[in-house]
Write a protein that holds these residues in place. Sequence first.
Motif, PDB file in Angstrom:
ATOM      1  N   ILE A 217       9.544  61.898  66.044  1.00 22.52           N
ATOM      2  CA  ILE A 217      10.719  61.794  65.174  1.00 22.52           C
ATOM      3  C   ILE A 217      10.329  62.328  63.807  1.00 22.52           C
ATOM      4  CG2 ILE A 217      12.386  60.233  64.086  1.00 22.52           C
ATOM      5  CD1 ILE A 217      11.732  58.221  66.356  1.00 22.52           C
ATOM      6  N   LYS A 218      11.061  63.304  63.321  1.00 19.52           N
ATOM      7  CA  LYS A 218      10.797  63.847  61.988  1.00 19.52           C
ATOM      8  C   LYS A 218      12.096  63.807  61.180  1.00 19.52           C
ATOM      9  CE  LYS A 218       6.763  66.627  63.071  1.00 19.52           C
ATOM     10  NZ  LYS A 218       6.731  66.479  64.543  1.00 19.52           N
ATOM     11  N   ILE A 219      11.977  63.320  59.957  1.00 17.26           N
ATOM     12  CA  ILE A 219      13.161  63.010  59.157  1.00 17.26           C
ATOM     13  C   ILE A 219      13.026  63.570  57.748  1.00 17.26           C
ATOM     14  CG2 ILE A 219      14.555  61.127  58.188  1.00 17.26           C
ATOM     15  CD1 ILE A 219      13.724  59.395  60.528  1.00 17.26           C
ATOM     16  N   VAL A 220      14.120  64.110  57.244  1.00 16.97           N
ATOM     17  CA  VAL A 220      14.205  64.459  55.828  1.00 16.97           C
ATOM     18  C   VAL A 220      15.286  63.588  55.203  1.00 16.97           C
ATOM     19  CG1 VAL A 220      13.368  66.807  56.110  1.00 16.97           C
ATOM     20  CG2 VAL A 220      15.810  66.373  56.273  1.00 16.97           C
ATOM     21  N   VAL A 221      14.985  63.078  54.020  1.00 19.05           N
ATOM     22  CA  VAL A 221      15.928  62.247  53.270  1.00 19.05           C
ATOM     23  C   VAL A 221      16.207  62.949  51.952  1.00 19.05           C
ATOM     24  CG1 VAL A 221      16.372  59.992  52.247  1.00 19.05           C
ATOM     25  CG2 VAL A 221      14.984  60.158  54.322  1.00 19.05           C
ATOM     26  N   THR A 222      17.481  63.137  51.653  1.00 22.07           N
ATOM     27  CA  THR A 222      17.841  63.868  50.442  1.00 22.07           C
ATOM     28  C   THR A 222      19.126  63.313  49.851  1.00 22.07           C
ATOM     29  OG1 THR A 222      18.161  66.099  49.529  1.00 22.07           O
ATOM     30  CG2 THR A 222      19.121  65.663  51.699  1.00 22.07           C
ATOM     31  N   ASP A 223      19.578  63.938  48.805  1.00 22.81           N
ATOM     32  CA  ASP A 223      20.795  63.534  48.108  1.00 22.81           C
ATOM     33  C   ASP A 223      21.700  64.753  48.016  1.00 22.81           C
ATOM     34  OD1 ASP A 223      22.363  63.348  45.360  1.00 22.81           O
ATOM     35  OD2 ASP A 223      21.870  61.292  45.942  1.00 22.81           O
ATOM     36  N   GLU A 224      23.014  64.533  48.067  1.00 19.31           N
ATOM     37  CA  GLU A 224      23.923  65.673  48.043  1.00 19.31           C
ATOM     38  C   GLU A 224      23.817  66.479  46.741  1.00 19.31           C
ATOM     39  OE1 GLU A 224      28.023  64.651  48.312  1.00 19.31           O
ATOM     40  OE2 GLU A 224      27.928  63.124  46.763  1.00 19.31           O
ATOM     41  N   ASN A 225      23.232  65.897  45.709  1.00 24.13           N
ATOM     42  CA  ASN A 225      23.057  66.610  44.439  1.00 24.13           C
ATOM     43  C   ASN A 225      21.636  67.113  44.243  1.00 24.13           C
ATOM     44  OD1 ASN A 225      25.789  66.086  43.537  1.00 24.13           O
ATOM     45  ND2 ASN A 225      25.153  63.971  43.196  1.00 24.13           N
ATOM     46  N   ALA A 226      20.812  66.996  45.294  1.00 19.65           N
ATOM     47  CA  ALA A 226      19.398  67.351  45.167  1.00 19.65           C
ATOM     48  C   ALA A 226      19.170  68.829  44.879  1.00 19.65           C
ATOM     49  CB  ALA A 226      18.646  66.955  46.430  1.00 19.65           C
ATOM     50  N   GLY A 227      20.141  69.665  45.227  1.00 20.57           N
ATOM     51  CA  GLY A 227      19.971  71.097  45.007  1.00 20.57           C
ATOM     52  C   GLY A 227      20.315  71.570  43.620  1.00 20.57           C
ATOM     53  N   GLU A 228      20.795  70.669  42.774  1.00 20.53           N
ATOM     54  CA  GLU A 228      21.273  71.085  41.455  1.00 20.53           C
ATOM     55  C   GLU A 228      20.188  71.736  40.610  1.00 20.53           C
ATOM     56  OE1 GLU A 228      23.188  67.813  39.529  1.00 20.53           O
ATOM     57  OE2 GLU A 228      25.038  68.018  40.696  1.00 20.53           O
ATOM     58  N   LYS A 229      18.943  71.255  40.730  1.00 17.19           N
ATOM     59  CA  LYS A 229      17.882  71.841  39.902  1.00 17.19           C
ATOM     60  C   LYS A 229      17.561  73.276  40.309  1.00 17.19           C
ATOM     61  CE  LYS A 229      13.849  69.991  42.397  1.00 17.19           C
ATOM     62  NZ  LYS A 229      12.634  69.153  42.254  1.00 17.19           N
ATOM     63  N   TYR A 230      18.065  73.667  41.502  1.00 17.08           N
ATOM     64  CA  TYR A 230      17.914  75.049  41.949  1.00 17.08           C
ATOM     65  C   TYR A 230      19.214  75.836  41.765  1.00 17.08           C
ATOM     66  CZ  TYR A 230      13.684  73.263  44.174  1.00 17.08           C
ATOM     67  OH  TYR A 230      12.461  72.677  44.401  1.00 17.08           O
ATOM     68  N   GLY A 231      20.192  75.196  41.136  1.00 16.62           N
ATOM     69  CA  GLY A 231      21.480  75.854  40.924  1.00 16.62           C
ATOM     70  C   GLY A 231      22.347  75.879  42.165  1.00 16.62           C
ATOM     71  N   ILE A 232      22.083  74.958  43.110  1.00 14.50           N
ATOM     72  CA  ILE A 232      22.834  74.908  44.365  1.00 14.50           C
ATOM     73  C   ILE A 232      23.819  73.750  44.304  1.00 14.50           C
ATOM     74  CG2 ILE A 232      22.692  74.654  46.869  1.00 14.50           C
ATOM     75  CD1 ILE A 232      19.788  75.650  46.672  1.00 14.50           C
ATOM     76  N   HIS A 233      25.117  74.050  44.426  1.00 14.80           N
ATOM     77  CA  HIS A 233      26.126  73.004  44.447  1.00 14.80           C
ATOM     78  C   HIS A 233      26.029  72.219  45.753  1.00 14.80           C
ATOM     79  CE1 HIS A 233      27.989  74.563  40.841  1.00 14.80           C
ATOM     80  NE2 HIS A 233      28.076  75.760  41.383  1.00 14.80           N
ATOM     81  N   LYS A 234      26.498  70.975  45.738  1.00 17.96           N
ATOM     82  CA  LYS A 234      26.381  70.124  46.918  1.00 17.96           C
ATOM     83  C   LYS A 234      27.078  70.727  48.133  1.00 17.96           C
ATOM     84  CE  LYS A 234      30.235  67.046  45.658  1.00 17.96           C
ATOM     85  NZ  LYS A 234      30.608  65.639  45.342  1.00 17.96           N
ATOM     86  N   GLU A 235      28.170  71.494  47.893  1.00 20.36           N
ATOM     87  CA  GLU A 235      28.885  72.120  49.010  1.00 20.36           C
ATOM     88  C   GLU A 235      28.066  73.233  49.646  1.00 20.36           C
ATOM     89  OE1 GLU A 235      30.093  71.980  45.928  1.00 20.36           O
ATOM     90  OE2 GLU A 235      31.823  70.610  45.955  1.00 20.36           O
ATOM     91  N   ASP A 236      27.072  73.747  48.920  1.00 18.00           N
ATOM     92  CA  ASP A 236      26.310  74.903  49.396  1.00 18.00           C
ATOM     93  C   ASP A 236      24.912  74.547  49.887  1.00 18.00           C
ATOM     94  OD1 ASP A 236      28.413  76.654  48.777  1.00 18.00           O
ATOM     95  OD2 ASP A 236      27.776  76.769  46.686  1.00 18.00           O
ATOM     96  N   ILE A 237      24.628  73.243  50.005  1.00 20.24           N
ATOM     97  CA  ILE A 237      23.324  72.844  50.539  1.00 20.24           C
ATOM     98  C   ILE A 237      23.217  73.320  51.992  1.00 20.24           C
ATOM     99  CG2 ILE A 237      21.952  70.858  51.293  1.00 20.24           C
ATOM    100  CD1 ILE A 237      22.768  69.401  48.805  1.00 20.24           C
ATOM    101  N   PRO A 238      22.146  74.007  52.339  1.00 20.27           N
ATOM    102  CA  PRO A 238      22.021  74.541  53.712  1.00 20.27           C
ATOM    103  C   PRO A 238      21.851  73.439  54.745  1.00 20.27           C
ATOM    104  CG  PRO A 238      19.994  74.868  52.473  1.00 20.27           C
ATOM    105  CD  PRO A 238      21.008  74.367  51.490  1.00 20.27           C
TER     106      PRO A 238
END
Length: 319
Positions: A217-238
């Motif tokens: 079992i491999k898991i990633v835990v993140t936040d919908e706003n985690a991409g902001e520091k890369y200039g990625i909006h939450k709607e555009d998180i891959p």
Amino acid sequence: MQAVIDKIMNAESVAVLPHVNEDPDALGSCFAFKKVMKLIGKEATIYVSGKIEERLSFIGSDYVMYSEGIKHNHDLCVCLDCGDLDRLAERKAMFNEIGNTVNIDHHFTNTLFADANYVDGKAAATSEILFDLFIKMGVKLNPDIACDLYTAICSDTGCFKYSNVTPKTMRTAASLLEYGFDHAEAARLLFDSETLEAARFKAEITENIQSYADGKIKIVVTDENAGEKYGIHKEDIPNLVDIPRRIEGTEIAVCIKHIETGFRLNLRSNGDADVAEVAMKFGGGGHIKAAGATLKCNTADEALKSVVKECKKALEEAK
């Protein structure tokens, strides 16, 4: 199928609703459906739940972002790629208001929530079902519609490498290719095109993969706003669940994303474990190999512990 066709043919104006957090199968299906409605002389409007990922803009942009109390004159509501009524989110109000409803989907956990339901859990994508529907209706497809359907199938099969691919899936894809659109470009835009910022964000996610059950079992835990520091909006998180899915030894891959309403759970199975059963424990659903749910937990740690527990059970049951 005939009950669905009858409702479509008797309608004048159709509201087309994909599931919340629209993916390429949902979008491709909706745009193909909208174009077919225009071909047969009917009006159709696609209502989405929010801003669509920028990377999917090539599929289409002729949609309306739903807002409460929106005015319309539709006499039919068609839901595409939507497993249950809750997956419409706020658009349930429109579904109930219109009252005359159709549900076309490929999730075997579908709750058959509409007046007329056309659900095939063996289909690789909803667009595969739509192709059969359009042929049955006698619709003469064009390259644009074929491209929408192909793109949707291509996405939900991982470019035809997932276990949900059947001989029928390949025959449908081959039939669509006869229309002469640029299938290579569609696949490139889906799978081989991302910004440098997205690549850096995914590298950070990769570094923080958590492993359980001896790496099964491999898991990633993140936040919908985690991409902001890369200039990625939450709607555009891959699609982050594919990151742990690709790691050797992974049998269940998980992405837990903190969102406003709780924690969004995405699951993938590389082995025999049934992740749809895991998702259903949290009120979600999907397929044996790919499923999702929304967890009503207070903290990420609480969500993580609950998910790990159920995933371990799924591994045990698969033995």
